[in-house]
Scaffold this motif. Structure first.
Motif, PDB file in Angstrom:
ATOM      1  N   HIS A  81     -44.477 -29.180  52.176  1.00 39.91           N
ATOM      2  CA  HIS A  81     -44.342 -29.723  50.829  1.00 39.91           C
ATOM      3  C   HIS A  81     -43.342 -28.920  49.993  1.00 39.91           C
ATOM      4  O   HIS A  81     -42.829 -29.432  48.982  1.00 39.91           O
ATOM      5  CB  HIS A  81     -45.703 -29.761  50.120  1.00 39.91           C
ATOM      6  CG  HIS A  81     -45.648 -30.377  48.749  1.00 39.91           C
ATOM      7  ND1 HIS A  81     -45.401 -29.632  47.613  1.00 39.91           N
ATOM      8  CD2 HIS A  81     -45.782 -31.669  48.341  1.00 39.91           C
ATOM      9  CE1 HIS A  81     -45.387 -30.427  46.566  1.00 39.91           C
ATOM     10  NE2 HIS A  81     -45.618 -31.670  46.977  1.00 39.91           N
ATOM     11  N   LEU A  84     -40.260 -30.465  48.590  1.00 40.79           N
ATOM     12  CA  LEU A  84     -40.322 -31.370  47.448  1.00 40.79           C
ATOM     13  C   LEU A  84     -40.372 -30.631  46.115  1.00 40.79           C
ATOM     14  O   LEU A  84     -40.325 -31.265  45.054  1.00 40.79           O
ATOM     15  CB  LEU A  84     -41.546 -32.292  47.564  1.00 40.79           C
ATOM     16  CG  LEU A  84     -41.537 -33.253  48.753  1.00 40.79           C
ATOM     17  CD1 LEU A  84     -42.846 -34.025  48.820  1.00 40.79           C
ATOM     18  CD2 LEU A  84     -40.364 -34.222  48.652  1.00 40.79           C
ATOM     19  N   LYS A  87     -38.076 -31.504  42.953  1.00 36.86           N
ATOM     20  CA  LYS A  87     -37.500 -32.835  43.075  1.00 36.86           C
ATOM     21  C   LYS A  87     -37.471 -33.506  41.700  1.00 36.86           C
ATOM     22  O   LYS A  87     -38.462 -33.504  40.964  1.00 36.86           O
ATOM     23  CB  LYS A  87     -38.318 -33.678  44.060  1.00 36.86           C
ATOM     24  CG  LYS A  87     -37.765 -35.086  44.262  1.00 36.86           C
ATOM     25  CD  LYS A  87     -38.576 -35.847  45.306  1.00 36.86           C
ATOM     26  CE  LYS A  87     -38.034 -37.260  45.474  1.00 36.86           C
ATOM     27  NZ  LYS A  87     -38.774 -38.026  46.506  1.00 36.86           N
ATOM     28  N   PHE A 100     -45.860 -35.289  43.733  1.00 42.23           N
ATOM     29  CA  PHE A 100     -45.328 -35.952  44.929  1.00 42.23           C
ATOM     30  C   PHE A 100     -46.329 -35.859  46.078  1.00 42.23           C
ATOM     31  O   PHE A 100     -46.012 -35.468  47.194  1.00 42.23           O
ATOM     32  CB  PHE A 100     -43.973 -35.376  45.336  1.00 42.23           C
ATOM     33  CG  PHE A 100     -42.888 -35.618  44.329  1.00 42.23           C
ATOM     34  CD1 PHE A 100     -42.349 -36.889  44.156  1.00 42.23           C
ATOM     35  CD2 PHE A 100     -42.415 -34.589  43.528  1.00 42.23           C
ATOM     36  CE1 PHE A 100     -41.375 -37.128  43.208  1.00 42.23           C
ATOM     37  CE2 PHE A 100     -41.434 -34.815  42.580  1.00 42.23           C
ATOM     38  CZ  PHE A 100     -40.903 -36.084  42.410  1.00 42.23           C
ATOM     39  N   LYS A 240     -46.221 -41.935  45.497  1.00 45.55           N
ATOM     40  CA  LYS A 240     -46.180 -40.548  45.028  1.00 45.55           C
ATOM     41  C   LYS A 240     -44.961 -40.375  44.140  1.00 45.55           C
ATOM     42  O   LYS A 240     -43.902 -40.958  44.376  1.00 45.55           O
ATOM     43  CB  LYS A 240     -46.133 -39.563  46.197  1.00 45.55           C
ATOM     44  CG  LYS A 240     -44.979 -39.726  47.169  1.00 45.55           C
ATOM     45  CD  LYS A 240     -45.100 -38.726  48.313  1.00 45.55           C
ATOM     46  CE  LYS A 240     -43.972 -38.886  49.333  1.00 45.55           C
ATOM     47  NZ  LYS A 240     -44.117 -37.948  50.469  1.00 45.55           N
ATOM     48  N   HIS A 241     -45.144 -39.590  43.097  1.00 47.69           N
ATOM     49  CA  HIS A 241     -44.055 -39.345  42.157  1.00 47.69           C
ATOM     50  C   HIS A 241     -44.364 -38.098  41.342  1.00 47.69           C
ATOM     51  O   HIS A 241     -45.370 -37.405  41.597  1.00 47.69           O
ATOM     52  CB  HIS A 241     -43.832 -40.565  41.262  1.00 47.69           C
ATOM     53  CG  HIS A 241     -45.073 -41.133  40.647  1.00 47.69           C
ATOM     54  ND1 HIS A 241     -45.818 -40.458  39.702  1.00 47.69           N
ATOM     55  CD2 HIS A 241     -45.698 -42.315  40.834  1.00 47.69           C
ATOM     56  CE1 HIS A 241     -46.849 -41.203  39.329  1.00 47.69           C
ATOM     57  NE2 HIS A 241     -46.807 -42.338  40.007  1.00 47.69           N
ATOM     58  N   ALA A 242     -43.515 -37.837  40.360  1.00 45.43           N
ATOM     59  CA  ALA A 242     -43.583 -36.579  39.617  1.00 45.43           C
ATOM     60  C   ALA A 242     -44.648 -36.565  38.537  1.00 45.43           C
ATOM     61  O   ALA A 242     -44.800 -35.559  37.840  1.00 45.43           O
ATOM     62  CB  ALA A 242     -42.228 -36.285  38.987  1.00 45.43           C
ATOM     63  N   GLU A 414     -38.877 -44.885  46.787  1.00 45.04           N
ATOM     64  CA  GLU A 414     -38.394 -44.031  45.711  1.00 45.04           C
ATOM     65  C   GLU A 414     -38.421 -44.769  44.371  1.00 45.04           C
ATOM     66  O   GLU A 414     -37.983 -45.909  44.269  1.00 45.04           O
ATOM     67  CB  GLU A 414     -36.975 -43.546  46.001  1.00 45.04           C
ATOM     68  CG  GLU A 414     -36.874 -42.588  47.173  1.00 45.04           C
ATOM     69  CD  GLU A 414     -37.623 -41.297  46.935  1.00 45.04           C
ATOM     70  OE1 GLU A 414     -37.640 -40.808  45.779  1.00 45.04           O
ATOM     71  OE2 GLU A 414     -38.198 -40.756  47.900  1.00 45.04           O
TER      72      GLU A 414
END
Length: 673
Positions: A81, A84, A87, A100, A240-242, A414
Motif C-alpha cells: 500500500h 499509494l 496519491k 485508497f 476506493k479513493h482519497a 479511477e
C-alpha cells in the motif's frame, strides 16, 4: 483524569509507528459501554434516508479504535500500500489515516489482525458507529449543533479535491474518547446500505445483501452537513479513493439476523413483443407526452427539484425505459437516478421509481443500450463526492427487460476526468460498444470515447495522454470537439461525432457545430465545421444511425439566450415547397455519411401549445414554426423502425416517413422572420 492521560499516551504512541509495534495491541482501543439510543433523524428532503428515527439497543460493550487506522498500521498488513501514499496529494505520512482502501481491504485487515492477536476484530456496524459517535448526545455533531469554525478548515469545497493533512487525532475527541468521528476521512461500516425500518432493534446488522456498503462520518473536501453524526453515505465495496478509510472494532460479530431488502412488487412483462406486427408505413408524429412525473407521496421514491440528463432504450417486451437524474443541484451529492416505463400499448408513462442510488454520491451521466440480443446495459458515472469532474464508471446488465439488474461493476475505476457518461451508446459493425463521455467538467473540454470489444466486460480509453487539442477547422487532436457528443460509426469504419461548444467557423465566417472524425477508433480526431448552428447550455443533441440506413441528427436551431437575434432560426420547407424560418428542435437526415443533410424538419405537428419543458428548458410555446427550444435529448429506434425521443421532460414519437414527408400543415404565410 486517568482516561485523559491514557488517551494522550495512546495518541503519542500512534504518531510513532515503531513504538506501536512494540505494544501488545496494534490498534489503541477504548471500551464503548452497552446502552440504548435513538438512531437516525426525522429525515426530510435530502435526508430522507435517515428516517424513521428508531430505538436501538446495543446489548454488549465493545472496543473501538480511538482513531481511524493509519498508514503505518495498515501497511504492517499490506506493505505494498505504500505505493499509494501521496496519491493525488493525500495521506503521505505514517500517522495519517489510510485511504485508497476498498471495503474488502478493510475486512482483510480486520481478519489479519484477528489472526495476529487471537481476538475478533471487525468493522463497526452502522448502528455501533452512530451510537459511538453520538456518545449519548443528539446534536448534529458530537460536540454541538454546529461544527466549530476551527474544525471547518478541511471542508473546502472544490471541483478537484484540495490536498491536505489527514493526520489523526488533530481535533478534540468526543465524550467517549473517540477522535475524528466527524470529518478527516469517511469510514467503512459492516452493513449493506438499505432503508431504515420503523421498529425497535437490538444489535442490528443491516441487510443481507445490497449494492453498496455504508460509510459514515464524512471527510475532508466535503460540505459540513455530510459530517453530521446521523448522516448516511455509501460506496460500492470495490471502490476506493482519497476520502475514505476505516476504523476497527474489537468484539464478536452480533448474532442478529440481517434484514431482507424490501420486496419489490413491480412486475415487468417477459412476453417478447411482436415488432413485425407494429410496422407502420404512413407518416407518424405524436404530440409531446410528459414522461417525468412526480412520484406518489407514499412511494418512498426521492424526487428533487431538478430532473435532467435522460437516457432512453427499448425493451424486448415492447416497453420503453427512460432514466434521468433527480437532484436539488447538479453538483449535489443527494442525486439519485430515477426511471419511468412506457408499457407496450400504453399511452401514459408510469410514475418514477428508484433506478440507481449510491447514497450521497453524485451520479452525473447515464446511458442505456439494448444489444439486440436480449440484454440491456446501464452505464453510469459515480463521483467520490459532489460535482461531475472526477467520476468512475460502473456498468449493470438486465436480461429480463429491466425487471432486475446485476450488481454494479466498476469498468473505469479511477475517479478522474473523461468519465462523465453521455447517453447514446452505440454498437459498431464488429459488435464493439462505443461509449461517449465528456472529457472534463467545463463546457469546452470536449468529449472522449471508451471502447469495449467484449460486450462490456473490459473497456479502454484510446487516449494516449496527450494534451487537449486546440479545436479548429482542419485541426487534429485527441478529443472530440464539443461536450455531450453524439457518436456514430460510418460505413467505412470511421467514427463521426457532433457536439456542443468548441464551435468552428465555416468559410463564410459563421460559427458552426463542430464535426469530428476519427479513423483510428477514437485515438485521434480531425475537425471541421458542420453545416449546423452551434448549441449551448441546457442543450444536448442526438446522433444515431437509423435501421433504414441514414444518419439522424436531432438538435436545436439556436440557443434561446446566447445566440444573437439576427442569427436565430433555420430555413425549412413546407408541404408546398416554400421556405420558412423555424425555431427550436429539428431533425436532419444524411444519406451520404454526414457529407450532406438534405432533409431537415422542425419537430412540431403545428398545433399551438404552452408547455413546461422542465430542467433548464422551463416554459415555451410550440406552434407551426416553433418547437421545443432547449433540452437534453436522448433517442432510440425500436425494431419496428419507430423513432423515440425524450427531452428533459417530454417524449416524442415519429418515423422516417414523417421526417421525409411533406404532409406538414405548416404555412409560411403565418410566420415572420
Amino acid at each position: 483524569m486517568k482516561l485523559k492521560v491514557l488517551v494522550s499516551t495512546i495518541v503519542s504512541i500512534m504518531i510513532w509507528p515503531a513504538s506501536i509495534t512494540a505494544q501488545s495491541e496494534l490498534i489503541p482501543m477504548i471500551e464503548i459501554p452497552a446502552g440504548n439510543f435513538y438512531m437516525g433523524t426525522l429525515g426530510g428532503d435530502e435526508n430522507y434516508d435517515e428516517a424513521p428515527m428508531h430505538k436501538v439497543h446495543i446489548s454488549k460493550p465493545f472496543k473501538m479504535g480511538l482513531t481511524e487506522v493509519t498508514n503505518a498500521q495498515y501497511e504492517l498488513f499490506c506493505p505494498e500500500h505504500k505505493s499509494l501514499r501521496g496519491k493525488n496529494g493525500f495521506s503521505s505520512e505514517d500517522d495519517e489515516a489510510v485511504v485508497f482502501v476498498t471495503y474488502q481491504d478493510a475486512v482483510a485487515f480486520c481478519d489479519w489482525l484477528t489472526r495476529k492477536e487471537g481476538k475478533t476484530y471487525r468493522l463497526p456496524t452502522e448502528a455501533e458507529w452512530e451510537y459511538a459517535c453520538k456518545a449519548g448526545r443528539y446534536w448534529n455533531f458530537y460536540m454541538d449543533d454546529k461544527l466549530p469554525a476551527a474544525w471547518q478548515k478541511n471542508q473546502v469545497i472544490t471541483a478537484t479535491l484540495k490536498p491536505l493533512s489527514l493526520r489523526v487525532a488533530q481535533t478534540p475527541p468526543n465524550d467517549w474518547g473517540l477522535y475524528d468521528m466527524c470529518g478527516n476521512v469517511e469510514e467503512w461500516c459492516l452493513d449493506w446500505y438499505g432503508p431504515y425500518i420503523d421498529k425497535e432493534q437490538t444489535d442490528p446488522v443491516g441487510y443481507s445483501d445490497g449494492i453498496a456498503r455504508v460509510t459514515r462520518g464524512g471527510s475532508h473536501n466535503t460540505p459540513v452537513k455530510y459530517l453530521r453524526s446521523a448522516n448516511r453515505m455509501a460506496m460500492l465495496p470495490e471502490d476506493k479513493h482519497a476520502m475514505t478509510g476505516f476504523r476497527v472494532v474489537q468484539a464478536e460479530y452480533p448474532q442478529t439476523a440481517p434484514l431482507s431488502q424490501p420486496k419489490d412488487e413491480y412486475v415487468v412483462s417477459q412476453i417478447k413483443w411482436d415488432w413485425a406486427s407494429q410496422y407502420i408505413t404512413e407518416p407518424v408524429f405524436t404530440a409531446p407526452l410528459v414522461y417525468v412525473h412526480e412520484p406518489d407521496a407514499h412511494s418512498g421514491t426521492p424526487f428533487f427539484k431538478h430532473n435532467h440528463q435522460p437516457a432512453l432504450t427499448w425493451c424486448d417486451n415492447g416497453d420503453l425505459l427512460a432514466v434521468w437524474f433527480s437532484t436539488n443541484e447538479e453538483k449535489g451529492r443527494e442525486m439519485v437516478v430515477l426511471s419511468s416505463r412506457l408499457r407496450a400499448g400504453s399511452s401514459e408513462w408510469e410514475k418514477p421509481r428508484m433506478f440507481y442510488q449510491i447514497a450521497d454520491r453524485n451520479l452525473t451521466g447515464t446511458a442505456l443500450l439494448n444489444d439486440h440480443q436480449g440484454t440491456l446495459y446501464h452505464i453510469n458515472g459515480v463521483e467520490a463526492a459532489g460535482h461531475w469532474q472526477n467520476l468512475m464508471m460502473t456498468l449493470r446488465t438486465s436480461t429480463d427487460n429491466g425487471q432486475t439488474w446485476s450488481k454494479p461493476r466498476i469498468i473505469a475505476p479511477e475517479h478522474t476526468r473523461r468519465h462523465q457518461v453521455i447517453a447514446g451508446t452505440s454498437i459498431t459493425k464488429k459488435g464493439w460498444f462505443v461509449q461517449a463521455c465528456d472529457a472534463g467538467p467545463g463546457g469546452r473540454d470536449g468529449a472522449a470515447v471508451h471502447i469495449s470489444k467484449d460486450k462490456g466486460k473490459t473497456w479502454t480509453d484510446p487516449w494516449d495522454g496527450a494534451s487537449l487539442p486546440d479545436f479548429k477547422e482542419g485541426g487534429t487532436g485527441t478529443t472530440i470537439a464539443g461536450i455531450h457528443a453524439g457518436v456514430v460509426q460510418l460505413k467505412d469504419g470511421r467514427l463521426m461525432a457532433l457536439g456542443r461548444n468548441n464551435s468552428i467557423r465555416d468559410k463564410e465566417g459563421h460559427l458552426r457545430m463542430p464535426m469530428s472524425v476519427s479513423d483510428d477508433m477514437g485515438k485521434t480526431w480531425h475537425y471541421s465545421a458542420s453545416e449546423f448552428p452551434p448549441i449551448d447550455g441546457g442543450q444536448r443533441l442526438v446522433l444515431m444511425r437509423l435501421n433504414e440506413g441514414p444518419i439522424l441528427l436531432i438538435s436545436f436551431t439556436e440557443h434561446p439566450y446566447r445566440t444573437p437575434k439576427e442569427e436565430r432560426g433555420m430555413m425549412f420547407t413546407d408541404k408546398s415547397g416554400k421556405s420558412f424560418k423555424g425555431y427550436g428542435m429539428y431533425a436532419a437526415l444524411s444519406y451520404d455519411e454526414g457529407k450532406t443533410w438534405p432533409v431537415k424538419r422542425l419537430l412540431t405537428d403545428g398545433t399551438y401549445r404552452f408547455l413546461n419543458g422542465g430542467a433548464w428548458t422551463q416554459f415555451f410555446e410550440m406552434d407551426e414554426g416553433h418547437a421545443e427550444p432547449r433540452g437534453y435529448l436522448a433517442g432510440t429506434q425500436t425494431p419496428d423502425n419507430m423513432i423515440h425521443l425524450i427531452t428533459s421532460r417530454f417524449y416524442y414519437k415519429f418515423n422516417l416517413a414523417w421526417l421525409k414527408g411533406n404532409e406538414s400543415i405548416i404555412s409560411p404565410q403565418s410566420l415572420s422572420d
